[in-house]
Design an enzyme around this catalytic site. Sequence first.
Site: not given
Length: 187
Positions: A124, A3, A6
């Site tokens: 997170c 994943c 960015p």
Amino acid sequence: DGCAGPGGKAALLGALAAERGAFLLASEKQPHRAGLVARALDGNPGPYQVIAADGTRPAWRPGSFDRVLVDVPCTGLGALRRRPEARWRRRPEDLDGFAPLQRGLLCNALEAVRVGGVVAYATCSPHLAETRAVVTDVLKQHPGTELLDARPLLPGVPGLGEGPDVQLWPHVHGTDAMYLALLRRTS
């Protein structure tokens, strides 16, 4: 990097891979985010490739990798100290929406590594529904998998708890409330 968007983690992983003569494949589901990853890796000295692919429907064969990082999409509750406005965008039912995706990404990451390979599951979020519950459920579904102690990989970081997984806290570690579990495919 399952994943990758960015691209910050992919850039770090790419540099580490280059030092070791390894190849990095960075995968991101959204094409525009895959472009951000490519930009973050631009100029990286090692061999790498960025693809737009869905980690729940892999574009690679099972057992293709030695290591996989899957930093799953989550509620982001662990980043509230940096993004306090996010508290107004989240609802309790958001946890239920992420759960199947997180489990699917982790299951496919485990299938993507060879026997002996390691998957790093990160998020997170400090919420048990996005951390230990996901790992526990996936371990039950994949009996040929063991949970490794992640604490030795963070030398000098105090207060890592009983392990084997790691939950970092803003008030203890000065970071976002990040979670890490390491899983090794044994068969």
